[in-house]
Design a protein around this motif. Structure first.
Motif, PDB file in Angstrom:
ATOM      1  N   GLU A 107       0.863  -1.187   0.000  1.00 46.98           N
ATOM      2  CA  GLU A 107       0.000   0.000   0.000  1.00 46.98           C
ATOM      3  C   GLU A 107       0.893   1.229   0.000  1.00 46.98           C
ATOM      4  OE1 GLU A 107      -3.576   2.173  -0.054  1.00 46.98           O
ATOM      5  OE2 GLU A 107      -3.228   0.022  -0.322  1.00 46.98           O
ATOM      6  N   VAL A 108       0.652   2.162  -0.903  1.00 51.14           N
ATOM      7  CA  VAL A 108       1.457   3.377  -1.003  1.00 51.14           C
ATOM      8  C   VAL A 108       0.798   4.495  -0.204  1.00 51.14           C
ATOM      9  CG1 VAL A 108       2.424   5.113  -2.557  1.00 51.14           C
ATOM     10  CG2 VAL A 108       2.311   2.718  -3.286  1.00 51.14           C
ATOM     11  N   PHE A 109       1.596   5.167   0.615  1.00 52.72           N
ATOM     12  CA  PHE A 109       1.134   6.337   1.367  1.00 52.72           C
ATOM     13  C   PHE A 109       1.948   7.542   0.926  1.00 52.72           C
ATOM     14  CE2 PHE A 109       1.921   9.208   5.000  1.00 52.72           C
ATOM     15  CZ  PHE A 109       0.625   9.688   5.167  1.00 52.72           C
ATOM     16  N   VAL A 110       1.265   8.632   0.569  1.00 47.69           N
ATOM     17  CA  VAL A 110       1.934   9.872   0.177  1.00 47.69           C
ATOM     18  C   VAL A 110       1.765  10.883   1.309  1.00 47.69           C
ATOM     19  CG1 VAL A 110       2.085  11.720  -1.512  1.00 47.69           C
ATOM     20  CG2 VAL A 110       1.479   9.403  -2.252  1.00 47.69           C
ATOM     21  N   ASP A 111       2.873  11.324   1.878  1.00 51.63           N
ATOM     22  CA  ASP A 111       2.857  12.243   3.013  1.00 51.63           C
ATOM     23  C   ASP A 111       2.540  13.670   2.550  1.00 51.63           C
ATOM     24  OD1 ASP A 111       3.039  13.039   5.612  1.00 51.63           O
ATOM     25  OD2 ASP A 111       5.116  12.416   5.907  1.00 51.63           O
ATOM     26  N   ALA A 112       2.340  14.545   3.515  1.00 53.40           N
ATOM     27  CA  ALA A 112       1.980  15.937   3.212  1.00 53.40           C
ATOM     28  C   ALA A 112       3.055  16.646   2.395  1.00 53.40           C
ATOM     29  CB  ALA A 112       1.719  16.692   4.516  1.00 53.40           C
TER      30      ALA A 112
END
Length: 199
Positions: free
Chosen positions: A70-75
């Motif tokens: 699962e890819v998470f893109v931070d702020a």
């Protein structure tokens, strides 16, 4: 799929980088016979996605394999990959992991552990990680227990950042569990209203 992989593929996670769409997915490695994670790219979200790798991108063979990317893109725009190690294939409690992705989101850095399953309602099995950022706080949602039973449920942890450390807030009981006709919730995914708003 590439030559090293068997045809069976599942659990895709796609992120856009410029004009390229990057898909992380699960497949089975012919050499080890373990499920592993690989990466493919496409110029269109509908594909075709092409995987030109000569080996899995992530394959924790000593832990039974690796699944559920699962890819998470931070702020700040930095991307991270979260996944599950298949320790249950070896009769051990499973763990959730994280690694920072490069600028193209095609290469993962050094893996770090985020969470390990506990006995009790989790059944020594956590999987399907999904991270969210809200008001400066990082939340890691996960499925736990056997996915194909009524015991499957969803828990969450609070984390200091995408690479942890994380504190499990659902050790004593699940956050979302079976209720009335809704049986065995699992496989959480977070949708951000800002990213899904139509113009």
């Amino acid at each position: 799929v590439p030559d090293w992989a068997q045809v069976r593929t599942w659990a895709p996670a796609v992120v856009q980088r410029g004009t390229t769409f990057v898909m992380w997915y699960t497949t089975r490695d012919r050499a080890s016979a373990r499920q592993c994670i690989s990466v493919a790219t496409a110029a269109d979200p509908l594909g075709p996605f092409i995987d030109r790798s000569s080996a899995p991108a992530i394959c924790q063979v000593d832990r039974g394999g690796s699944i559920d990317p699962e890819v998470f893109v931070d702020a700040d725009g930095a991307s991270y990959l979260h996944w599950k190690s298949e320790d249950n294939a070896l009769g051990q409690p499973t763990s959730l992991w994280a690694a920072r992705l490069n600028a193209d989101a095609t290469v993962a850095g050094t893996p770090v552990p985020l969470l390990t399953a506990s006995p009790g309602w989790q059944g020594r099995l956590v999987e399907g990680p999904a991270m969210a950022l809200d008001a400066g706080r990082y939340y890691l949602f996960y499925g736990a227990n056997a996915w194909n039973t009524a015991a499957a449920a969803i828990g969450y942890a609070q984390c200091a950042g995408p690479l942890g450390p994380c504190l499990d807030r659902s050790q004593a009981a699940p956050w979302v569990a079976s209720e009335q006709r809704f049986v065995g919730p699992s496989g959480p995914h977070v949708l951000d209203r800002k990213s899904t708003r139509l113009n």
